[in-house]
Scaffold this motif. Structure first.
Motif, PDB file in Angstrom:
ATOM      1  N   GLU A   1       0.082   1.068   2.013  1.00 47.81           N
ATOM      2  CA  GLU A   1       1.103   0.102   2.418  1.00 47.81           C
ATOM      3  C   GLU A   1       1.470  -0.855   1.288  1.00 47.81           C
ATOM      4  O   GLU A   1       2.609  -1.318   1.191  1.00 47.81           O
ATOM      5  N   LYS A   2       0.503  -1.170   0.419  1.00 44.90           N
ATOM      6  CA  LYS A   2       0.742  -2.098  -0.686  1.00 44.90           C
ATOM      7  C   LYS A   2       1.119  -1.380  -1.985  1.00 44.90           C
ATOM      8  O   LYS A   2       1.196  -2.019  -3.044  1.00 44.90           O
ATOM      9  N   ASN A   3       1.280  -0.042  -1.913  1.00 42.43           N
ATOM     10  CA  ASN A   3       1.572   0.751  -3.116  1.00 42.43           C
ATOM     11  C   ASN A   3       0.514   0.537  -4.198  1.00 42.43           C
ATOM     12  O   ASN A   3       0.817   0.392  -5.380  1.00 42.43           O
ATOM     13  N   ALA A   4      -0.754   0.483  -3.755  1.00 49.59           N
ATOM     14  CA  ALA A   4      -1.852   0.192  -4.682  1.00 49.59           C
ATOM     15  C   ALA A   4      -2.843   1.348  -4.793  1.00 49.59           C
ATOM     16  O   ALA A   4      -3.963   1.166  -5.284  1.00 49.59           O
ATOM     17  N   ILE A   5      -2.424   2.553  -4.360  1.00 47.40           N
ATOM     18  CA  ILE A   5      -3.333   3.708  -4.386  1.00 47.40           C
ATOM     19  C   ILE A   5      -3.889   3.962  -5.790  1.00 47.40           C
ATOM     20  O   ILE A   5      -5.075   4.252  -5.972  1.00 47.40           O
TER      21      ILE A   5
END
Length: 531
Positions: A188-192
């Motif tokens: 969801e935070k584009n932090a993968i």
């Protein structure tokens, strides 16, 4: 009379079908109302999540009916004991809980992990947490275990989202939390790509569906459903939808590489020793899987058609009423005007036209409802759009419908399947513009290379970029009463007819556009001459 009898028979069958459904047992399902991505009520009041979609899939392949009741977790946990529910849709197994519940086959392994920033070179396992600052959820079960580590500093947070943000902001060295929940939050935070997992999984436990003691019959049906959706690939699709791409696990990567190398050698050896036998078995497996996939897709399409049947029948009945009224007026006056030549001449001209109108409507209805093997034909795009619109004319009567399509465009498509996708898209668009003061749906088309590109555009509420990527996934819907099957079926049908479909939206409240590419058909010579 024959056509009218057919319509009455169809109406009777549909009534009996819905009546039979009413007598089927509906199982009450309890779940946590705030445990994303497993199960939660979103900002629109819609109950969704991995667990919800799993049970919807089980319903599809087994015929079991479920009603969902979101509530606080402690209430959900006690719901079966209190007689409020038959099923708890997701729960970690433990010895204590196995004394109270029967558990299904495992849906997944629920665990906790150590998360660090991708560039971290100091932490590889629990023992490396000495002297570090760690983020934890308040009242986390692992607190007692790690609090004994020398010089460790533990910061506790009200939510895992806050704990993750502290890691991303560099306020802590590591975060320990539920593996799949952190994975979902990172997506969801584009932090993968900013975070990785180190060390072994912690507190690993089976995560399953729970029913009451003594309810072995229901448990058996649930397990059959779980097995079926794992076999046909729907489980994998839902897992990717809710948990996305896994966060990089350094230890798991090495183990996977070793397992892959060993497996590759074993497979290579087996292929060399028994290539002929292997090929025959592989061919048989592929045929079985293909047949299973076709059966599932056909079931989804049948279910999708039945959803709209009541709307189509009401629209057709409304359209038939007008010509029947005209015929009734002529016949009621015929006795008194039998010698009136002008009256008889008008009747002889008007009545056959009205009968042809009724016959045409019934023909369109039969083409949509009659089961048959798909046949790709050369269709006039404009004519088939108009014929399809007739079937839902009553449902879209309050919408301004603009059709700007050349009568010279032909496409290669199965006629019944084309009607099904047009009805799906139109009824979805009609739902989207209900709250708009001046609702508009525009249908247009252009010629591009070997394709005809068809646009269905509305001025409804639209979708944001995060939601629109899932519009063609099974069971994805933002409608409270929606099934989430329609657009999935649209994509499957369009693909089988050699086309493609995708969606565009400028964001919430800015409308929606469904774009369909179909193979260009051959221009009819007579049509060319007449135009």
């Amino acid at each position: 009379m024959r056509k009218t009898t057919i319509i009455l028979c169809i109406l009777l069958n549909i009534t009996l079908f819905h009546t039979s459904l009413a007598y089927a047992k509906t199982y009450r399902v309890a779940g946590d109302k705030q445990f994303p991505p497993y199960e939660y009520v979103d900002s629109n009041g819609i109950y969704k999540g991995f667990n919800v979609d799993i049970l919807k899939s089980i319903s599809l392949v087994t015929g079991l009916e479920f009603e969902f009741f979101p509530m606080k977790w402690e209430d959900a946990y006690n719901s079966i004991h209190n007689g409020q529910a038959d099923i708890i849709q997701g729960m970690k197994e433990s010895e204590e809980r196995r004394s109270k519940f029967l558990f299904s086959d495992s849906l997944l392994m629920n665990s906790q992990s150590i998360f660090v920033l991708d560039g971290n070179k100091d932490i590889y396992n629990l023992s490396d947490l000495s002297g570090k600052t760690i983020a934890l959820l308040k009242e986390d079960i692992i607190y007692q275990e790690i609090s004994h580590i020398e010089n460790i500093k533990i910061n506790q947070y009200d939510s895992l989202e806050e704990a993750l943000q502290s890691l991303l902001d560099g306020k802590v060295d590591a975060l320990i939390g539920n593996t799949l929940t952190i994975n979902y939050l990172c997506k969801e935070k584009n932090a993968i790509k900013l975070v990785k997992i180190v060390g072994d999984a912690l507190n690993e436990q089976k995560y399953s569906i729970a029913v009451g003691k003594g309810n072995e019959v229901l448990l058996k049906k649930l397990n059959e459903g779980i097995y079926e959706i794992q076999k046909n690939g729907m489980y994998d699709s839902l897992y990717r939808k809710w948990f996305g791409t896994p966060i990089k696990n350094t230890r798991a990567q090495l183990e996977t590489l070793l397992k892959f190398a060993f497996g590759a050698c074993a497979v290579l050896l087996a292929v060399i020793l028994s290539i002929h036998s292997f090929n025959n078995k592989l061919k048989k497996v592929i045929e079985e899987k293909t047949m299973e996939h076709k059966v599932l897709i056909n079931e989804l399409r049948r279910y999708d058609k039945m959803q709209f049947m009541d709307k189509i029948i009401s629209s057709v009945a409304h359209e038939i009423r007008n010509p029947l009224t005209s015929i009734k007026i002529y016949t009621s006056q015929m006795k008194n005007k039998i010698d009136n030549k002008e009256f008889l001449l008008a009747a002889s001209e008007d009545i056959p036209e009205e009968i042809d109108r009724i016959d045409g409507l019934i023909k369109e209805f039969m083409e949509y409802t009659s089961p048959k093997k798909p046949v790709i034909e050369n269709l006039n795009l404009y004519e088939e759009l108009i014929n399809s619109i007739k079937l839902v004319k009553l449902q879209i009567k309050n919408v301004k419908l603009n059709v700007e399509v050349s009568k010279l465009y032909y496409i290669k498509f199965d006629i019944s399947q084309f009607k099904q996708i047009v009805l799906n898209i139109l009824l979805n668009s009609e739902h989207a513009v209900r709250q708009v003061e001046l609702p508009v749906i525009e249908i247009s088309a252009i010629e591009k290379d070997d394709d005809i590109v068809l646009y269905f555009k509305d001025n409804g509420y639209g979708m944001n970029k995060d939601d629109i990527q899932y519009i063609f996934e099974p069971f994805y819907t933002k409608k409270i009463s929606g099934s989430g099957v329609g657009m999935f079926v649209v994509k499957q049908i369009v693909g089988e007819n050699g086309g493609s479909v995708f969606a565009e939206s400028d964001g919430d409240g800015k409308g929606m556009c469904i774009i369909l590419k179909a193979k260009k058909g051959d221009l009819n010579e007579e049509q060319t001459f007449n135009n």
